[in-house]
Design a protein around this motif. Structure first.
Motif, PDB file in Angstrom:
ATOM      1  N   GLU A  13     -11.804 -24.605   4.995  1.00  0.00           N
ATOM      2  CA  GLU A  13     -12.590 -25.753   4.527  1.00  0.00           C
ATOM      3  C   GLU A  13     -14.088 -25.511   4.724  1.00  0.00           C
ATOM      4  O   GLU A  13     -14.895 -25.788   3.844  1.00  0.00           O
ATOM      5  CB  GLU A  13     -12.157 -27.016   5.257  1.00  0.00           C
ATOM      6  CG  GLU A  13     -12.866 -28.252   4.753  1.00  0.00           C
ATOM      7  CD  GLU A  13     -12.395 -29.527   5.423  1.00  0.00           C
ATOM      8  OE1 GLU A  13     -13.056 -30.555   5.225  1.00  0.00           O
ATOM      9  OE2 GLU A  13     -11.379 -29.498   6.150  1.00  0.00           O
ATOM     10  N   LEU A  14     -14.477 -24.962   5.878  1.00  0.00           N
ATOM     11  CA  LEU A  14     -15.882 -24.664   6.138  1.00  0.00           C
ATOM     12  C   LEU A  14     -16.418 -23.618   5.166  1.00  0.00           C
ATOM     13  O   LEU A  14     -17.527 -23.741   4.650  1.00  0.00           O
ATOM     14  CB  LEU A  14     -16.077 -24.195   7.578  1.00  0.00           C
ATOM     15  CG  LEU A  14     -15.866 -25.252   8.660  1.00  0.00           C
ATOM     16  CD1 LEU A  14     -15.922 -24.606  10.039  1.00  0.00           C
ATOM     17  CD2 LEU A  14     -16.874 -26.368   8.539  1.00  0.00           C
ATOM     18  N   ASP A  17     -16.997 -25.257   1.891  1.00  0.00           N
ATOM     19  CA  ASP A  17     -18.226 -26.056   1.924  1.00  0.00           C
ATOM     20  C   ASP A  17     -19.460 -25.170   1.757  1.00  0.00           C
ATOM     21  O   ASP A  17     -20.404 -25.536   1.046  1.00  0.00           O
ATOM     22  CB  ASP A  17     -18.324 -26.840   3.235  1.00  0.00           C
ATOM     23  CG  ASP A  17     -17.281 -27.939   3.350  1.00  0.00           C
ATOM     24  OD1 ASP A  17     -16.666 -28.302   2.320  1.00  0.00           O
ATOM     25  OD2 ASP A  17     -17.079 -28.435   4.479  1.00  0.00           O
ATOM     26  N   LEU A  18     -19.440 -24.001   2.395  1.00  0.00           N
ATOM     27  CA  LEU A  18     -20.565 -23.072   2.262  1.00  0.00           C
ATOM     28  C   LEU A  18     -20.675 -22.528   0.835  1.00  0.00           C
ATOM     29  O   LEU A  18     -21.777 -22.394   0.298  1.00  0.00           O
ATOM     30  CB  LEU A  18     -20.436 -21.920   3.254  1.00  0.00           C
ATOM     31  CG  LEU A  18     -20.788 -22.239   4.696  1.00  0.00           C
ATOM     32  CD1 LEU A  18     -20.415 -21.067   5.598  1.00  0.00           C
ATOM     33  CD2 LEU A  18     -22.262 -22.581   4.831  1.00  0.00           C
ATOM     34  N   ILE A  20     -19.692 -23.986  -1.937  1.00  0.00           N
ATOM     35  CA  ILE A  20     -20.193 -25.067  -2.786  1.00  0.00           C
ATOM     36  C   ILE A  20     -21.696 -25.237  -2.607  1.00  0.00           C
ATOM     37  O   ILE A  20     -22.437 -25.365  -3.583  1.00  0.00           O
ATOM     38  CB  ILE A  20     -19.441 -26.379  -2.487  1.00  0.00           C
ATOM     39  CG1 ILE A  20     -17.987 -26.259  -2.956  1.00  0.00           C
ATOM     40  CG2 ILE A  20     -20.126 -27.573  -3.141  1.00  0.00           C
ATOM     41  CD1 ILE A  20     -17.071 -27.348  -2.449  1.00  0.00           C
ATOM     42  N   ALA A  21     -22.152 -25.227  -1.359  1.00  0.00           N
ATOM     43  CA  ALA A  21     -23.583 -25.381  -1.092  1.00  0.00           C
ATOM     44  C   ALA A  21     -24.372 -24.214  -1.671  1.00  0.00           C
ATOM     45  O   ALA A  21     -25.447 -24.409  -2.257  1.00  0.00           O
ATOM     46  CB  ALA A  21     -23.830 -25.491   0.409  1.00  0.00           C
ATOM     47  N   VAL A  38     -24.749 -27.850   6.366  1.00  0.00           N
ATOM     48  CA  VAL A  38     -23.433 -27.811   5.729  1.00  0.00           C
ATOM     49  C   VAL A  38     -22.326 -27.792   6.783  1.00  0.00           C
ATOM     50  O   VAL A  38     -21.316 -28.489   6.649  1.00  0.00           O
ATOM     51  CB  VAL A  38     -23.311 -26.583   4.794  1.00  0.00           C
ATOM     52  CG1 VAL A  38     -21.884 -26.396   4.316  1.00  0.00           C
ATOM     53  CG2 VAL A  38     -24.256 -26.713   3.608  1.00  0.00           C
ATOM     54  N   LEU A  39     -22.524 -27.010   7.829  1.00  0.00           N
ATOM     55  CA  LEU A  39     -21.508 -26.879   8.875  1.00  0.00           C
ATOM     56  C   LEU A  39     -21.584 -27.992   9.912  1.00  0.00           C
ATOM     57  O   LEU A  39     -20.779 -28.031  10.833  1.00  0.00           O
ATOM     58  CB  LEU A  39     -21.640 -25.514   9.563  1.00  0.00           C
ATOM     59  CG  LEU A  39     -21.432 -24.303   8.662  1.00  0.00           C
ATOM     60  CD1 LEU A  39     -21.613 -23.022   9.459  1.00  0.00           C
ATOM     61  CD2 LEU A  39     -20.077 -24.341   7.986  1.00  0.00           C
ATOM     62  N   LYS A  40     -22.564 -28.883   9.759  1.00  0.00           N
ATOM     63  CA  LYS A  40     -22.755 -30.034  10.655  1.00  0.00           C
ATOM     64  C   LYS A  40     -22.960 -29.596  12.099  1.00  0.00           C
ATOM     65  O   LYS A  40     -22.459 -30.200  13.036  1.00  0.00           O
ATOM     66  CB  LYS A  40     -21.579 -30.991  10.531  1.00  0.00           C
ATOM     67  CG  LYS A  40     -21.421 -31.537   9.126  1.00  0.00           C
ATOM     68  CD  LYS A  40     -20.236 -32.425   9.013  1.00  0.00           C
ATOM     69  CE  LYS A  40     -20.197 -32.973   7.609  1.00  0.00           C
ATOM     70  NZ  LYS A  40     -18.989 -32.726   6.895  1.00  0.00           N
TER      71      LYS A  40
END
Length: 50
Positions: A13-14, A17-18, A20-21, A38-40
């Motif tokens: 999932e991480l 997210d990367l 996509i960013a 992105v990784l919060k």
């Protein structure tokens, strides 16, 4: 085995997210600040009191 599956899914999932960013970014590379966002990372740091 279930713990490893949970960890693997979180990592996937991480990475997603990367990706996509990165695809939405206007620059060639994501800055370290963007990656942290992105990784919060800051949210995790604040939650742990660090």
């Amino acid at each position: 085995m279930a713990v490893q599956d949970h960890v693997a899914l979180a990592e996937i999932e991480l990475c997603g997210d990367l990706i996509i960013a990165a695809s939405a970014a206007h620059e060639d590379r994501l800055s370290l600040e963007s990656i942290d966002e992105v990784l919060k990372v800051a949210e995790e740091r604040d939650a742990s009191g660090g």
